[in-house]
Scaffold this motif. Structure first.
Motif, mmCIF file in Angstrom:
data_model
loop_
_atom_site.group_PDB
_atom_site.id
_atom_site.type_symbol
_atom_site.label_atom_id
_atom_site.label_comp_id
_atom_site.label_asym_id
_atom_site.label_seq_id
_atom_site.Cartn_x
_atom_site.Cartn_y
_atom_site.Cartn_z
ATOM 1 N N THR A 12 -3.153 6.310 8.917
ATOM 2 C CA THR A 12 -4.283 7.206 8.673
ATOM 3 C C THR A 12 -5.564 6.363 8.683
ATOM 4 O OG1 THR A 12 -4.202 6.843 6.290
ATOM 5 C CG2 THR A 12 -2.862 8.663 7.156
ATOM 6 N N LYS A 13 -6.699 7.041 8.825
ATOM 7 C CA LYS A 13 -7.973 6.307 8.823
ATOM 8 C C LYS A 13 -8.183 5.573 7.491
ATOM 9 C CE LYS A 13 -12.446 5.886 10.464
ATOM 10 N NZ LYS A 13 -13.257 5.825 9.311
ATOM 11 N N PRO A 14 -7.899 6.207 6.333
ATOM 12 C CA PRO A 14 -8.054 5.448 5.083
ATOM 13 C C PRO A 14 -7.152 4.207 5.036
ATOM 14 C CG PRO A 14 -7.903 7.789 4.611
ATOM 15 C CD PRO A 14 -7.642 7.643 6.080
ATOM 16 N N GLN A 15 -5.960 4.301 5.603
ATOM 17 C CA GLN A 15 -5.085 3.103 5.632
ATOM 18 C C GLN A 15 -5.709 2.006 6.508
ATOM 19 O OE1 GLN A 15 -1.433 4.969 6.968
ATOM 20 N NE2 GLN A 15 -0.620 5.128 4.893
ATOM 21 N N ILE A 16 -6.300 2.407 7.620
ATOM 22 C CA ILE A 16 -6.925 1.406 8.506
ATOM 23 C C ILE A 16 -8.136 0.785 7.802
ATOM 24 C CG2 ILE A 16 -8.054 1.046 10.742
ATOM 25 C CD1 ILE A 16 -6.383 3.472 11.779
ATOM 26 N N ASP A 17 -8.929 1.636 7.127
ATOM 27 C CA ASP A 17 -10.083 1.103 6.380
ATOM 28 C C ASP A 17 -9.621 0.092 5.334
ATOM 29 O OD1 ASP A 17 -11.880 2.657 7.763
ATOM 30 O OD2 ASP A 17 -11.883 4.274 6.278
ATOM 31 N N MET A 43 0.868 -1.181 0.000
ATOM 32 C CA MET A 43 0.000 0.000 0.000
ATOM 33 C C MET A 43 0.905 1.231 0.000
ATOM 34 S SD MET A 43 -2.780 1.104 2.949
ATOM 35 C CE MET A 43 -3.368 -0.549 3.236
ATOM 36 N N ASN A 44 0.785 2.044 -1.034
ATOM 37 C CA ASN A 44 1.646 3.212 -1.132
ATOM 38 C C ASN A 44 1.475 4.121 0.069
ATOM 39 O OD1 ASN A 44 3.562 3.572 -3.019
ATOM 40 N ND2 ASN A 44 2.091 4.028 -4.676
ATOM 41 N N GLY A 45 2.578 4.582 0.627
ATOM 42 C CA GLY A 45 2.507 5.498 1.760
ATOM 43 C C GLY A 45 2.356 4.800 3.098
ATOM 44 N N PHE A 46 2.187 3.494 3.112
ATOM 45 C CA PHE A 46 2.080 2.775 4.382
ATOM 46 C C PHE A 46 3.412 2.919 5.123
ATOM 47 C CE2 PHE A 46 1.627 -0.866 7.246
ATOM 48 C CZ PHE A 46 0.276 -0.830 7.539
ATOM 49 N N PRO A 47 3.390 3.110 6.449
ATOM 50 C CA PRO A 47 4.666 3.349 7.146
ATOM 51 C C PRO A 47 5.602 2.149 7.089
ATOM 52 C CG PRO A 47 2.885 3.034 8.724
ATOM 53 C CD PRO A 47 2.254 3.105 7.371
ATOM 54 N N LEU A 103 -10.267 3.081 18.569
ATOM 55 C CA LEU A 103 -11.721 2.894 18.556
ATOM 56 C C LEU A 103 -12.528 4.191 18.420
ATOM 57 C CD1 LEU A 103 -12.237 -0.134 20.968
ATOM 58 C CD2 LEU A 103 -12.073 -0.093 18.470
ATOM 59 N N PRO A 104 -12.115 5.288 19.092
ATOM 60 C CA PRO A 104 -12.898 6.512 18.908
ATOM 61 C C PRO A 104 -12.970 6.959 17.438
ATOM 62 C CG PRO A 104 -11.562 6.688 20.872
ATOM 63 C CD PRO A 104 -11.108 5.443 20.150
ATOM 64 N N GLN A 105 -11.987 6.589 16.635
ATOM 65 C CA GLN A 105 -12.027 6.944 15.206
ATOM 66 C C GLN A 105 -13.206 6.266 14.507
ATOM 67 O OE1 GLN A 105 -8.395 6.900 12.845
ATOM 68 N NE2 GLN A 105 -7.200 6.390 14.650
ATOM 69 N N TYR A 106 -13.723 5.196 15.104
ATOM 70 C CA TYR A 106 -14.855 4.469 14.520
ATOM 71 C C TYR A 106 -16.153 4.733 15.286
ATOM 72 C CZ TYR A 106 -11.762 2.462 11.196
ATOM 73 O OH TYR A 106 -10.887 2.343 10.150
ATOM 74 N N GLY A 107 -16.163 5.825 16.052
ATOM 75 C CA GLY A 107 -17.391 6.238 16.729
ATOM 76 C C GLY A 107 -17.697 5.460 17.994
ATOM 77 N N VAL A 108 -16.731 4.673 18.475
ATOM 78 C CA VAL A 108 -16.946 3.898 19.708
ATOM 79 C C VAL A 108 -16.758 4.810 20.910
ATOM 80 C CG1 VAL A 108 -15.981 2.056 21.177
ATOM 81 C CG2 VAL A 108 -16.135 1.732 18.698
ATOM 82 N N GLU A 109 -17.635 4.623 21.912
ATOM 83 C CA GLU A 109 -17.382 5.239 23.216
ATOM 84 C C GLU A 109 -16.646 4.192 24.013
ATOM 85 O OE1 GLU A 109 -20.529 6.790 25.654
ATOM 86 O OE2 GLU A 109 -21.672 7.081 23.808
ATOM 87 N N LEU A 110 -15.426 4.468 24.351
ATOM 88 C CA LEU A 110 -14.611 3.482 25.052
ATOM 89 C C LEU A 110 -14.667 3.788 26.544
ATOM 90 C CD1 LEU A 110 -12.701 1.101 24.551
ATOM 91 C CD2 LEU A 110 -10.844 2.738 24.313
ATOM 92 N N CYS A 111 -15.051 2.795 27.323
ATOM 93 C CA CYS A 111 -15.105 2.991 28.776
ATOM 94 C C CYS A 111 -14.025 2.124 29.417
ATOM 95 C CB CYS A 111 -16.489 2.597 29.281
ATOM 96 S SG CYS A 111 -16.634 2.731 31.063
ATOM 97 N N LEU A 112 -13.184 2.712 30.246
ATOM 98 C CA LEU A 112 -12.146 1.960 30.956
ATOM 99 C C LEU A 112 -12.629 1.755 32.381
ATOM 100 C CD1 LEU A 112 -8.952 3.921 29.796
ATOM 101 C CD2 LEU A 112 -10.232 2.136 28.580
ATOM 102 N N LEU A 169 5.824 0.490 11.831
ATOM 103 C CA LEU A 169 4.484 0.547 12.432
ATOM 104 C C LEU A 169 4.658 0.340 13.927
ATOM 105 C CD1 LEU A 169 1.433 0.676 12.490
ATOM 106 C CD2 LEU A 169 1.344 -1.724 11.810
ATOM 107 N N GLU A 170 4.747 1.467 14.615
ATOM 108 C CA GLU A 170 4.964 1.391 16.055
ATOM 109 C C GLU A 170 3.651 1.555 16.813
ATOM 110 O OE1 GLU A 170 6.021 4.701 18.151
ATOM 111 O OE2 GLU A 170 7.121 3.684 19.734
ATOM 112 N N SER A 171 2.821 2.478 16.309
ATOM 113 C CA SER A 171 1.603 2.776 17.053
ATOM 114 C C SER A 171 0.459 3.014 16.072
ATOM 115 C CB SER A 171 1.832 4.005 17.943
ATOM 116 O OG SER A 171 1.312 5.163 17.364
ATOM 117 N N ILE A 172 -0.755 3.023 16.599
ATOM 118 C CA ILE A 172 -1.926 3.288 15.755
ATOM 119 C C ILE A 172 -1.794 4.663 15.108
ATOM 120 C CG2 ILE A 172 -4.417 3.796 15.889
ATOM 121 C CD1 ILE A 172 -3.766 0.790 15.902
#
Ligand code: ASP
Length: 322
Positions: free
Chosen positions: A15-20, A1-5, A175-184, A8-11
């Motif tokens: 980018t969101k399009p790369q994750i999609d 995938m062009n531009g993929f790091p 997860l918040p990038q996908y509209g999740v409310e994350l509760c710890l 890959l150390e962290s989320i």
């Protein structure tokens, strides 16, 4: 995938399009789409696990083989790292030997930061200390979508030792990038101080169980506790562990996720592990496809600067010839 790091150390490296695109590709591979790589040369991937692992290491090994690649397990214990060689020199050695990617697990948080500007080789973080475990979070995302459908507006509650969990730190970024409310949720000493958008904290387990769409359990990350914060965990199951009677008390039927390894009788009861609420095997199955997608994306990222500074050996450091 062009531009993929290439590291890959962290989320946050994605980018969101790369994750999609990773989600799409992992699902296609699961539905038996053919592997795309390698086309012009054999693929060589090394794993270097400087900390224990079962699931991550074997799912990477399986992903590499399914892509038609060659897996070399680099045994750090028996390597020149033990003779004082720096990690950079070791990685460079692997690069010169034709390894395309090295997957590294280490107990040192942020160890890979040093390589971001000048990668000696392409690297995937297989978990660094309590910092990040991006591939686990990505395969979790794939599984959450499979089990829960659209994640927008859904609440997922992580119960347990969030503070010391690298998986939690990656999920907080993802997860918040996908509209999740994350509760710890957990005892206060297990909750991180940091505030992040889309992330709430609670020590009220009853409330958490009644107000969530899914549970994500963690084992107590004892190896990361300082001597000073040793706590008595003998009553943990009673206070914080999840079992059938607690679900019945709140009249809830919730899918239960776990990155493994699960400590039965501590954070989870045997009866739930044996039930249809237990989703961990779906996570394990998806891990192979997500890791195949990640390796493919990194191998095909078009980055030809990896190791490049080392390739330029023409520099005459003694000055101009007279
Ligand atoms: N396997 C996960 C990790 O490496 C979770 C855990 O160990 O609790 O972080």
């Amino acid at each position: 995938m062009n531009g993929f790091p290439s590291i890959l150390e962290s989320i946050q490296d994605l980018t969101k399009p790369q994750i999609d695109a990773l989600l799409e590709r992992a699902n296609a591979l699961k539905n038996r789409a053919p592997a795309r790589l390698p086309l012009d040369k054999s693929l060589y991937v090394a794993t270097s696990f400087l900390e224990h692992s079962t699931r991550t290491k074997f799912s990477f090994a399986s992903a590499i083989k399914r892509l038609g690649g060659n897996h070399i397990d680099f045994q750090a214990e028996n390597s020149s790292l033990k003779k004082g060689e720096s990690l950079e020199q070791t990685l460079l050695t692997l690069y010169y030997q034709g390894i395309d990617i090295c997957i590294i697990r280490t107990n040192e948080s942020h160890l890979l930061d040093q390589f971001k500007d000048n990668p000696p080789i392409k690297i995937i973080n297989g978990g660094d200390g309590s910092n990040q475990h991006p591939t686990q979070a990505l395969l979790d995302l794939m599984t959450f979508i499979e089990v829960l459908g659209s994640l927008k507006g859904k609440r997922i509650t992580i119960i347990g030792d969030c503070e010391h969990s690298r998986v939690t730190h990656s999920l907080i970024e993802l997860l918040p990038q996908y509209g999740v409310e994350l509760c710890l949720c957990g005892p206060e000493s297990f909750l991180p101080d940091t505030q992040a958008e889309g992330v709430t904290h609670t020590s009220d387990l009853d409330w958490a169980l009644e107000n969530t769409d899914a549970i994500y359990l963690l084992r107590i990350q004892l190896e990361r506790h300082d001597q000073s914060d040793q706590r008595d965990n003998s009553g943990y199951h009673e206070s914080w562990g999840i079992n059938l009677s607690k679900l019945k008390k709140h009249n809830v039927t919730l899918p239960i996720f776990h990155p493994g390894p699960a400590n039965i009788g501590v954070e989870i009861s045997q009866e739930l592990v044996d039930s249809n609420l237990w989703m961990a095997h779906h996570q394990v199955r998806n891990s192979v496809y997500m890791r195949m997608a990640i390796i493919e994306a990194m191998v095909g990222n078009g980055d030809n600067k990896v190791g490049a500074q080392y390739r330029d050996l023409s520099k005459n450091i003694l000055g101009e010839d007279k």
